[in-house]
Design a protein around this motif. Sequence first.
Motif, PDB file in Angstrom:
ATOM      1  N   PRO A 130       0.806  -1.205   0.000  1.00 51.72           N
ATOM      2  CA  PRO A 130       0.000   0.000   0.000  1.00 51.72           C
ATOM      3  C   PRO A 130       0.849   1.270   0.000  1.00 51.72           C
ATOM      4  O   PRO A 130       0.458   2.280  -0.597  1.00 51.72           O
ATOM      5  N   ALA A 131       2.005   1.221   0.640  1.00 52.49           N
ATOM      6  CA  ALA A 131       2.875   2.407   0.687  1.00 52.49           C
ATOM      7  C   ALA A 131       3.348   2.797  -0.713  1.00 52.49           C
ATOM      8  O   ALA A 131       3.423   3.990  -1.040  1.00 52.49           O
ATOM      9  N   GLU A 132       3.661   1.820  -1.546  1.00 50.03           N
ATOM     10  CA  GLU A 132       4.076   2.126  -2.911  1.00 50.03           C
ATOM     11  C   GLU A 132       2.900   2.652  -3.737  1.00 50.03           C
ATOM     12  O   GLU A 132       3.065   3.564  -4.563  1.00 50.03           O
ATOM     13  N   HIS A 133       1.741   2.072  -3.539  1.00 47.65           N
ATOM     14  CA  HIS A 133       0.534   2.557  -4.218  1.00 47.65           C
ATOM     15  C   HIS A 133       0.248   3.993  -3.796  1.00 47.65           C
ATOM     16  O   HIS A 133      -0.141   4.838  -4.612  1.00 47.65           O
ATOM     17  N   LEU A 134       0.452   4.287  -2.517  1.00 41.58           N
ATOM     18  CA  LEU A 134       0.238   5.645  -2.017  1.00 41.58           C
ATOM     19  C   LEU A 134       1.152   6.641  -2.715  1.00 41.58           C
ATOM     20  O   LEU A 134       0.709   7.711  -3.156  1.00 41.58           O
ATOM     21  N   VAL A 135       2.436   6.311  -2.845  1.00 43.54           N
ATOM     22  CA  VAL A 135       3.383   7.230  -3.479  1.00 43.54           C
ATOM     23  C   VAL A 135       2.976   7.497  -4.924  1.00 43.54           C
ATOM     24  O   VAL A 135       2.970   8.646  -5.382  1.00 43.54           O
ATOM     25  N   ASP A 136       2.628   6.466  -5.668  1.00 48.08           N
ATOM     26  CA  ASP A 136       2.228   6.656  -7.060  1.00 48.08           C
ATOM     27  C   ASP A 136       0.984   7.542  -7.165  1.00 48.08           C
ATOM     28  O   ASP A 136       0.870   8.379  -8.065  1.00 48.08           O
TER      29      ASP A 136
END
Length: 552
Positions: free
Chosen positions: A79-85
């Motif tokens: 989820p953290a990577e999805h958040l950044v994108d």
Amino acid sequence: MPTAPVRRVPGRLLAPAPGWTTTADVVVVGSGIAGLTAALRLRGQVGKILVVTKDVLAAGSTQWAQGGIAAALGPGDTPAEHLVDTLVAGAGACDRDAVEVLVTEGPDAVRELIALGTNFDHDPNGELSLTREGGHHRDRIAHAGGDATGAEIQRALIAAIAQTPEIEVIQHALAVDLLLADDGGVAGLTLHVMGEGQRDGVGAVLCRAVVLASGGLGQVFAQTTNPSVSTGDGMAVALRAGAVLRDLEFVQFHPTVMYLGADSRGQQPLISEAVRGEGGFLVDWDGDRLMQGVHELGDLAPRDVVAKAITRRMDETGKPHLWLDARHLGRAFWERRFPTILATCRRHGVDPVTDLIPVAPACHYASGGVRTDLWGRSNVPGLYATGEVACSGVHGANRLASNSLLEGLVFSRRIATVLPEELRPLRPPAPDTRTAGLVPGEVRRELQEVMTARAGVLRSADGLADGLGHLDKLAGVAAESVDQESWETTNLLTISTALADAAALREETRGSHWREDFPERDDARFAGHLDVVMRDGASTLAFTPAPATDGA
């Protein structure tokens, strides 16, 4: 910060007095992923649920969603990577808390959709098949039927609704206006129903809460990927009732919409970003790759970046469109992965297996809408909003690809968590003193042409001023008859005026809002949101500062 003049549009829609009345605990307006998820999650928690939809249950935007639904479901994804994108795509205008809700709750929400009966595609090993779209750094887009994700989700949701007798559905029903109680909160709404026997014509539904899930405003523009029902009705209904609309200027223009000719109007064929995710690429009329060297993600850059690059090259060359080249994918791949797009292209005389696809940007998605908190509440007591009609804060200035279905899913679930405990008592509607009015349906084409030319992909102060002057003149034209075409056109005018005013005030370029006279992003002046409110047809705009949110 500049200020916008107060503009006047009808304070409510001119309509006959209700000829019938019914009651419900909750009325859900809209039958896409957002509306049907809300209704299904509310079952067993409230009494009578009424779903109203302007056409048939499957006629909204959800069924047209090709690419898929984004969530951190794959190996190594988080989820953290999805958040950044998501934050990067939103160009500093996202609500970080809302994005955290989206990406954290998203995977379980998708798994629940699968448990409901949605048949997503799987790879030969039986694992969920995931692909990549613009702005994503990982393969996290789940899809169904190759490129028929929305249609499959809609099928599963409708099947579940059909097995839920406590949910009543009224089709062919246009929401006309909210009925308000003495405290300014929801007391019900008026509907116009076609072909429903005892409920033909205008009637009133008295209720304790309304959930708006009515979709977007795509028909504001001459060319759009949105279906004909997307006339901004929910946003206009909410605005006339005192709800705040936020970020209306952030309208996403999808970069790869099939070009059908200069005279083509209305809904246009979408060529999913997933085609580029699978290796398709953009070329100009000389055959040169467009996106090489423009962005680190190349053809999978965020949508605003690609749409601007296409528009610039079109302006430079005087050409009406560019080309998408996916011939190298081969016939078998096209037939398996993109059967719907393949059939659509062939229907219009283009075979993507052997031909370049003509593409140009067209209106696709409204990132703004009814301002809500993290639980879908508007500022009007008893009024909730979810999906494209809402501005939850997750999209900022430019929606990340395939986050739209996820937003409707996640925030409808959250509404169903809090609404049962917040149900208002059934209250009588107060006398409606708002000034009624209506513009004729015949001005719709003119309105769409003005908005496309003056508030489309590329905007300027002079163009917006000219467009707003034109809209003011249209507001002064009174309809000679009361009909659905005039109601919808009045809603389009209401939203167009607020959208163009916000675009004129935001003197910067940010995400999908592109000002040729202010080509740079300006956080010093415009880190925040433009909110529009209306009192009896008079709209005003206010700026709400907020820190820029750009990434981790």
